[in-house]
Every structure is written in C-alpha cells, then in structure tokens.
Design a protein around this motif. Structure first.
Motif, PDB file in Angstrom:
ATOM      1  N   SER A   7       0.827  -1.199   0.000  1.00 49.46           N
ATOM      2  CA  SER A   7       0.000   0.000   0.000  1.00 49.46           C
ATOM      3  C   SER A   7       0.866   1.255   0.000  1.00 49.46           C
ATOM      4  O   SER A   7       0.620   2.196  -0.765  1.00 49.46           O
ATOM      5  CB  SER A   7      -0.934  -0.010   1.214  1.00 49.46           C
ATOM      6  OG  SER A   7      -1.721   1.150   1.231  1.00 49.46           O
ATOM      7  N   SER A  15      -7.551  -1.606   1.592  1.00 46.88           N
ATOM      8  CA  SER A  15      -8.896  -2.121   1.285  1.00 46.88           C
ATOM      9  C   SER A  15      -9.045  -2.396  -0.213  1.00 46.88           C
ATOM     10  O   SER A  15      -9.662  -3.384  -0.619  1.00 46.88           O
ATOM     11  CB  SER A  15      -9.967  -1.141   1.758  1.00 46.88           C
ATOM     12  OG  SER A  15      -9.798   0.117   1.130  1.00 46.88           O
ATOM     13  N   THR A  16      -8.453  -1.542  -1.037  1.00 50.26           N
ATOM     14  CA  THR A  16      -8.500  -1.746  -2.488  1.00 50.26           C
ATOM     15  C   THR A  16      -7.649  -2.949  -2.875  1.00 50.26           C
ATOM     16  O   THR A  16      -8.044  -3.738  -3.746  1.00 50.26           O
ATOM     17  CB  THR A  16      -8.028  -0.479  -3.224  1.00 50.26           C
ATOM     18  OG1 THR A  16      -8.860   0.610  -2.836  1.00 50.26           O
ATOM     19  CG2 THR A  16      -8.088  -0.649  -4.730  1.00 50.26           C
ATOM     20  N   ARG A  18      -7.118  -5.579  -1.063  1.00 49.04           N
ATOM     21  CA  ARG A  18      -7.903  -6.776  -0.717  1.00 49.04           C
ATOM     22  C   ARG A  18      -9.000  -7.015  -1.757  1.00 49.04           C
ATOM     23  O   ARG A  18      -9.243  -8.160  -2.151  1.00 49.04           O
ATOM     24  CB  ARG A  18      -8.494  -6.640   0.685  1.00 49.04           C
ATOM     25  CG  ARG A  18      -7.455  -6.815   1.787  1.00 49.04           C
ATOM     26  CD  ARG A  18      -8.076  -6.867   3.168  1.00 49.04           C
ATOM     27  NE  ARG A  18      -8.547  -5.575   3.624  1.00 49.04           N
ATOM     28  CZ  ARG A  18      -7.801  -4.664   4.240  1.00 49.04           C
ATOM     29  NH1 ARG A  18      -6.526  -4.927   4.494  1.00 49.04           N
ATOM     30  NH2 ARG A  18      -8.314  -3.519   4.625  1.00 49.04           N
ATOM     31  N   TYR A  19      -9.647  -5.948  -2.211  1.00 51.46           N
ATOM     32  CA  TYR A  19     -10.684  -6.072  -3.234  1.00 51.46           C
ATOM     33  C   TYR A  19     -10.080  -6.591  -4.546  1.00 51.46           C
ATOM     34  O   TYR A  19     -10.629  -7.506  -5.168  1.00 51.46           O
ATOM     35  CB  TYR A  19     -11.385  -4.733  -3.451  1.00 51.46           C
ATOM     36  CG  TYR A  19     -12.404  -4.767  -4.555  1.00 51.46           C
ATOM     37  CD1 TYR A  19     -13.588  -5.509  -4.421  1.00 51.46           C
ATOM     38  CD2 TYR A  19     -12.197  -4.089  -5.745  1.00 51.46           C
ATOM     39  CE1 TYR A  19     -14.517  -5.564  -5.439  1.00 51.46           C
ATOM     40  CE2 TYR A  19     -13.122  -4.125  -6.768  1.00 51.46           C
ATOM     41  CZ  TYR A  19     -14.280  -4.867  -6.614  1.00 51.46           C
ATOM     42  OH  TYR A  19     -15.202  -4.924  -7.626  1.00 51.46           O
ATOM     43  N   ARG A  22      -9.550 -10.153  -4.223  1.00 47.04           N
ATOM     44  CA  ARG A  22     -10.809 -10.898  -4.262  1.00 47.04           C
ATOM     45  C   ARG A  22     -11.299 -11.107  -5.693  1.00 47.04           C
ATOM     46  O   ARG A  22     -11.840 -12.156  -6.024  1.00 47.04           O
ATOM     47  CB  ARG A  22     -11.875 -10.145  -3.453  1.00 47.04           C
ATOM     48  CG  ARG A  22     -12.568 -10.970  -2.450  1.00 47.04           C
ATOM     49  CD  ARG A  22     -13.645 -10.329  -1.612  1.00 47.04           C
ATOM     50  NE  ARG A  22     -14.028  -8.960  -1.825  1.00 47.04           N
ATOM     51  CZ  ARG A  22     -13.582  -7.905  -1.132  1.00 47.04           C
ATOM     52  NH1 ARG A  22     -12.690  -8.073  -0.179  1.00 47.04           N
ATOM     53  NH2 ARG A  22     -14.019  -6.695  -1.371  1.00 47.04           N
TER      54      ARG A  22
END
Length: 146
Positions: A7, A15-16, A18-19, A22
C-alpha cells in the motif's frame, strides 16, 4: 511484502488491494499467521492496473487485459488492446461532441441572460433560456411602455 508495504509503495489503499485480490487482479500467498505476502512484481501489476484505470477501462476489461499480459506475447497483447483503445477513444469523442454542444448552448444562454434588461416586472426566464435573441421588455399592463 505485507499489505501495508504494498500500500505504501503503490499508493493503493489496503482495502483496495484486498478487493483487487478478491476479484483476481492481484494475488498473494498466505503466511502461517494468515498475513498476506505479496511478491515485488505486484507493484508493477498495480501500476498497470492504474494505467488502465486512467484510460477508463472497466475492472472486467482490466482483468481480461491482465490475463492476456500473463499468457500472451507482447504482439498478442497489443493486438488485443488496440480495438479496446479505439472503442474508448470513439466513446470519448462522442462525449466530447455532446459536451461541446452543451457548452455552446450554455454560452448562448449566458449571452441572453446578460442581454436581458433590468425590469421591476415579474421575471420571464423563458426569454433567457429559450429564445435565440435577447428578450424584449414586456409592455406594461396599462398599455403604456416603460
């Protein structure tokens, strides 16, 4: 690298990251303690994702591009990317034409608003926004001009 370092180096929020993981844009290994472990190549991959986003490609289009980058030759990637970029360019040209027409209408309306005379009568905004020429003073109710 841990997610915090990726990051920090990439400027992409955790958070991005992790997205993105996913939905399959990036990948990590898991350490025994459950922490994500990214290899150094993820920084280049995120730069490619960012570049594609700046071209307004959708995430599914970016995922398709990344699959091509992972498995195809540079020539194949180029040939795959060329029509997508041409399509986006055409869409942008269409939007620019629409925005230029809107700009022209706004300029004309602005000129009409500026040309409307001062008046103590009730405002008739339709003369500013609908006519091509400045509005004329409305005759007074008594029939006598202003």
């Amino acid at each position: 690298m841990r997610i915090s370092e990726v990051s920090r180096l990439s400027g992409v929020p955790a958070s991005t990251l992790r997205y993105y993981e996913r939905i399959g844009l990036i990948a990590s290994d898991r350490e025994l303690n459950g922490y994500r472990d990214y290899d150094a190549e993820v920084i280049d991959r995120l730069a490619l994702v960012d570049g594609a986003k700046q071209l307004d490609l959708s995430l599914p289009e970016i995922a398709e591009l990344l699959r091509a980058v992972d498995g195809d030759t540079c020539t194949q990637v180029r040939e795959s990317l060329r029509p997508r970029l041409a399509k986006r360019l055409s869409e942008v040209d269409d939007r620019l034409a629409i925005l230029q027409r809107l700009r022209d209408r706004l300029l004309a309306a602005s000129r009409r608003v500026d040309a409307c005379p001062d008046s103590g009568d009730q405002c008739r905004t339709e003369c500013m926004l609908m006519r091509e020429r400045p509005c004329e003073p409305r005759p007074s109710r008594s029939g006598i001009g202003r």
